[in-house]
Structure formats: C-alpha cells, structure tokens
Design an enzyme around this catalytic site. Structure first.
Site, PDB file in Angstrom:
ATOM      1  N   CYS A   9       5.568  -1.290  -0.565  1.00  0.00           N
ATOM      2  CA  CYS A   9       6.242  -0.130  -1.114  1.00  0.00           C
ATOM      3  C   CYS A   9       5.213   0.826  -1.693  1.00  0.00           C
ATOM      4  CB  CYS A   9       7.167  -0.577  -2.218  1.00  0.00           C
ATOM      5  SG  CYS A   9       8.339  -1.814  -1.680  1.00  0.00           S
ATOM      6  N   GLY A  35       7.048   3.025   3.009  1.00  0.00           N
ATOM      7  CA  GLY A  35       8.390   2.464   2.964  1.00  0.00           C
ATOM      8  C   GLY A  35       9.433   3.498   3.292  1.00  0.00           C
ATOM      9  N   GLY A 110       4.255  -4.834  -4.431  1.00  0.00           N
ATOM     10  CA  GLY A 110       3.605  -6.142  -4.396  1.00  0.00           C
ATOM     11  C   GLY A 110       4.659  -7.216  -4.275  1.00  0.00           C
ATOM     12  N   TYR A 250      -4.437  -1.179   8.242  1.00  0.00           N
ATOM     13  CA  TYR A 250      -3.204  -0.607   8.767  1.00  0.00           C
ATOM     14  C   TYR A 250      -2.419   0.241   7.776  1.00  0.00           C
ATOM     15  CZ  TYR A 250       1.722  -0.414  10.101  1.00  0.00           C
ATOM     16  OH  TYR A 250       2.983   0.020  10.356  1.00  0.00           O
TER      17      TYR A 250
HETATM   18  P1  AMP Z   1       3.160  -6.526  17.243  1.00  0.00           P
HETATM   19  O1  AMP Z   1       3.869  -5.664  18.196  1.00  0.00           O
HETATM   20  O2  AMP Z   1       4.104  -7.499  16.574  1.00  0.00           O
HETATM   21  O3  AMP Z   1       1.961  -7.206  17.781  1.00  0.00           O
HETATM   22  O4  AMP Z   1       2.671  -5.608  16.039  1.00  0.00           O
HETATM   23  C1  AMP Z   1       1.482  -4.882  16.149  1.00  0.00           C
HETATM   24  C2  AMP Z   1       1.730  -3.446  15.870  1.00  0.00           C
HETATM   25  O5  AMP Z   1       2.425  -3.283  14.646  1.00  0.00           O
HETATM   26  C3  AMP Z   1       0.436  -2.683  15.750  1.00  0.00           C
HETATM   27  O6  AMP Z   1       0.565  -1.501  16.508  1.00  0.00           O
HETATM   28  C4  AMP Z   1       0.284  -2.386  14.278  1.00  0.00           C
HETATM   29  O7  AMP Z   1      -0.193  -1.070  14.075  1.00  0.00           O
HETATM   30  C5  AMP Z   1       1.667  -2.546  13.708  1.00  0.00           C
HETATM   31  N1  AMP Z   1       1.696  -3.351  12.473  1.00  0.00           N
HETATM   32  C6  AMP Z   1       0.827  -4.274  12.045  1.00  0.00           C
HETATM   33  N2  AMP Z   1       1.215  -4.804  10.871  1.00  0.00           N
HETATM   34  C7  AMP Z   1       2.364  -4.214  10.534  1.00  0.00           C
HETATM   35  C8  AMP Z   1       3.264  -4.310   9.427  1.00  0.00           C
HETATM   36  N3  AMP Z   1       3.028  -5.158   8.438  1.00  0.00           N
HETATM   37  N4  AMP Z   1       4.355  -3.509   9.430  1.00  0.00           N
HETATM   38  C9  AMP Z   1       4.594  -2.667  10.444  1.00  0.00           C
HETATM   39  N5  AMP Z   1       3.786  -2.522  11.507  1.00  0.00           N
HETATM   40  C10 AMP Z   1       2.690  -3.282  11.568  1.00  0.00           C
END
Ligand code: AMP
Length: 453
Positions: A9, A35, A110, A250
């Site tokens: 958040c 968020g 957090g 990220y």
């Molecule tokens: P995935 O498709 O499950 O492999 O997720 C990877 C993609 O999600 C990448 O393009 C990242 O930029 C993005 N990503 C990584 N961590 C997060 C997160 N905690 N929340 C949302 N998107 C994420």
C-alpha cells in the site's frame, strides 16, 4: 488466517498546511501504483477527525464535493493494494476509532507477522474487531494501553507488533510517523512549499505537491508533529536496516527515491549488470512495459544492442495480479499488452522484465512475440529467480505457485517457450543497488529464503 491487507500500500501524511486533504489527495494520485483496490483520507481540524474511504481508484473515491468536507490543516491518506478476498469497504484505510483520549486514525503499509497472535490475545480479553486488517490491532493496543499520553501509548503499541510497518497516525491536533526497526517499507519526510510537512511512501508524491525531500524516516524512529514546532524524533527501536529490495526491482515508481537512492538508476544498473553477466547475440532489446523499461535501457546501453519499444501497453487495464483465477490472468495479459509487429518481425529479440513470478506473463509475451514473427526470443530477468513468498508486505503467491521454486531454469525456459532464459544473481542484484552480500542492508528473502523476522 488474517488477510494481508496492507501489503504494497501507500501512505501519506500532511501536517500544518491549509487544505491538507487536497495535498493528501494529490499525493495519493502519485502513489496510485502502490494500490488500486481502495483509497481513503482522514483530516483533522483541531477538534474532530473527518474520514472518507471507499473501494476503487483515488479518482473514483474523491470528488470536489466530498474533499471539501475533509477540512483542517492535517491529513493522512492511504491507497490499498490487496489480492482477491474480502473487498468490503471496512477494509479500506484510514482505520478510524474513538477512544478515551478522543479520536484517532491510522494508515499502514507493510504486514505484521504476529498479527494473528496479537489479535487472538485481544479477542480473549473481550476486544471486538470490525475488519480483517492487522492494522486494527494497533487501534486496540493503543486504546487499551495503560499509559496516559497518546505518544506513550503509540510506543507501547508498536513494541507489541512485529513485522513490517510504515505507519502514520493522526489525532485531533498531532500527527505521528513510524517505521519498523528494519525499515522494510519506505517512508520519507519532506517540507511543503508554504510551510508544513509531508511524509509519504515514495518521493514521487513530494515532486507532485512541490515538497522538498528532507530525509527518510529512520528504521525504528517515531516522528511527532505538533503545531508550530519542528518534528521531534524518538528512537523507539535500535535500527537494523533490512530494506525490501523488491521496491527497487518492481514496486516503487522509477521517478522516486526510496531508501535514499533513485529507483530508475538502480533499475538501469540491474539491466547493465544483466547485459554483462548474461549476454546473448540479438538484434533488439525490448522491455516488458512498464516494469522492464529502465532495465531494458540499461541492457541496451551496456550491450550496444538497439532498444526498441516492441510491446504496447494498454494503460487502462489494472495490474494482472489483481485477478484471482488463472483464466482471468491469461486474459488480462492479452488485453494489457500487444506486439508492435513491424518492429519485431524477423528479429532476434531480447525481452527484459523485472521478475518472473508464476511465469504467466513471460509465457504469454513470448508466444505473442513469436506469433508476431520474432525469429528468436531471449528472456532476461532483472532480478534473481523468485523462489520464496514474502511475509513483510509484498504480495507473492505461496511457494507451490512460484515457478522458480518448482522448476529448473531449463524447465522454466521450456515452459515460457523462450530460446534462452537468464536472471541476475543475488550478488549482481545487490551490486546494482550499491550494496554487497556482507553488508546485508536489504531483505532479499523472496530470492533467497533468508527471512529475518
Ligand atoms: P507472472 O506472470 O506471475 O510471472 O508475474 C510476473 C509479472 O508480474 C512481471 O511482469 C512483473 O512485473 C509483475 N509482478 C511481479 N511481482 C508483482 C507483484 N507483487 N504484484 C503485481 N505484479 C507483479
């Protein structure tokens, strides 16, 4: 099981400034990427607190009319990111309560690791909870504390919680900002242009409202804002920094400085390191937008391979993680990203993304690039394999869904249908953020399984 509602958040606090809620509102716009589930603001006019919160984007929750009811010179705000689950408005923040000392509102970024334990103990003693948020524990701890003054009750309360917390409290006349001893999540302090102070999760909020960055709230530090005075500092915990490295990978916006460094620059460094340790012959470097952009620029500059925008992103679709089912996730990736066929056709492509979690995004993108005529697609990831879930506030799925925890590099490469796949190492990631393995200033648990709390 308590839901992890306060994950990635954003929090903001404005103190000692006319129309504080408007500045909080603008700041929340800058922090919207942290968020999109719900947003809220509480203001104080010296006598009373006023709160508006609801589900949806900042733009949807607030309008000129309802903002005008948030009167006063002090305000705190929150944008909530959560996975699927209870989306009741009760779980939006600020969390507001009336108690024996008056009124108080809290915003939290957090995740508390002993939340369930604390909550069960409180319930045993007769406490009644209205939400599933771990933040509500704090309200109860403060209300029940035997100490006389609010400041002492806050100190009392935060000593009973564990895990990650960047918090801002608002009372009728004061504001407090606090970070856990590890400083997992960011929180910075700035000065507003016409007097007064701002604290916010990321400095991109400062830029928007014209505030000047002063410093970060230190890990373990409590800042007290009182009328007509400079902020006072109390060291509640001995600081032992463990900043979340995923903020750099990220989560934070590239134009922010978090933990004292430019997010954009650290991401570019990651791309440069990646080019150095994982070179491959190709015609073009393209990013997975938006997350992969700075690292792809870094990769291109270090390798001398031209950078192109090979994938268009539709900015009006939310993040793919928000959708609960696998089918929906696949569909959302398709809706969100489309290939620039003229650029890609017949080319050997290096595609750079910041992370692979489940593998859904990479698999879809590589298939899309191949369908658009790419002759080869080499996947380069500007972080190490994500092998372990996060308990300190980043929404990662359980270990059985993390592709790198369950498959070898070759198996993942085959699954995502890439011609090659390579990541950064822990060492090169740390080097990108100007740290090293022995310094241990960052939490890298999602890549290493080395948990602290
Ligand atoms: P995935 O498709 O499950 O492999 O997720 C990877 C993609 O999600 C990448 O393009 C990242 O930029 C993005 N990503 C990584 N961590 C997060 C997160 N905690 N929340 C949302 N998107 C994420």
């Amino acid at each position: 099981m308590l839901e992890n509602m306060n994950e990635k958040c954003a929090v903001v606090g404005i103190y000692g400034c006319e129309d504080a809620s408007k500045l909080a509102y603008f700041s929340l716009h800058a922090l919207q990427h942290r968020g999109q589930e719900a947003a809220g603001i509480s203001s104080s006019d010296g006598k009373k607190l006023h709160t508006i919160k609801n589900r949806g984007l900042v733009m949807r929750v607030f309008n000129e009319k309802n903002l005008a009811t948030l009167s006063g010179n002090n305000a705190i705000g929150h944008t909530r990111y959560s996975t699927a689950g209870d989306d009741s408005i009760l779980d939006a923040q600020p969390v507001f309560a009336r108690y024996d000392l008056g009124e108080m509102a809290i915003v939290h970024n957090g995740n508390l690791t002993n939340a369930e334990e604390v909550r069960n103990a409180l319930i045993k003693k007769g406490a009644i909870f209205q939400t599933f948020m771990d933040t509500e524990n704090l309200i109860h701890l403060i209300a029940k504390s035997e100490k006389e003054k609010l400041i002492d009750r806050i100190i009392d309360a935060v000593q009973r919680i564990e895990g990650a917390f960047s918090l801002v409290f608002l009372s009728r006349t004061k504001m407090f900002a606090m970070r856990d001893r590890h400083g997992f999540r960011p929180l910075s302090l700035g000065k507003l242009p016409f007097g007064g102070y701002i604290v916010a999760s990321e400095t991109c909020a400062f830029d928007l409202v014209g505030a000047t960055y002063i410093r970060d709230v230190e890990p373990g530090e409590l800042l007290i804002f009182e009328e007509g005075e400079e902020p006072k500092s109390i060291k509640v915990f001995e600081p032992t920094p463990k900043h979340c490295i995923f903020e750099y990978v990220y989560f934070a916006r590239p134009d922010s400085h978090v933990f004292g460094q430019s997010v954009y620059q650290t991401r570019k460094n990651m791309g440069q390191e990646l080019a150095r340790i994982q070179p491959v012959e190709a015609d073009l470097v393209i990013p997975v937008p938006d997350g992969g952009v700075p690292a792809a620029i870094g990769y291109s500059q270090a390798s001398g391979i031209p950078y192109e925008m090979g994938i268009m992103r539709n900015h009006y679709i939310g993040r793919t993680f928000i959708e609960p089912t696998q089918e929906m996730r696949d569909l959302k990736v398709k809706m969100k990203l489309s290939p620039m066929t003229d650029i890609i056709k017949g080319k050997r492509i290096i595609v750079v993304d910041d992370s692979i979690v489940r593998g859904t995004t990479s698999r879809r993108i590589i298939r899309m690039l191949k369908e658009a005529g790419a002759s080869e697609v080499h996947m380069r990831v500007s972080s190490p394999p994500t092998t372990d879930p996060c308990f300190y506030g980043v929404d990662t799925p359980s270990k059985d869904k993390l592709i790198a925890a369950n498959m070898t590099n070759q198996e993942i490469c085959d699954y995502i249908e890439a011609d090659s796949l390579a990541y950064l190492t822990e060492e090169t990631l740390l080097r990108s953020v100007n740290s090293n393995i022995t310094e241990e200033k960052y939490c890298t648990a999602c890549f290493t399984g080395k948990y602290i709390v």
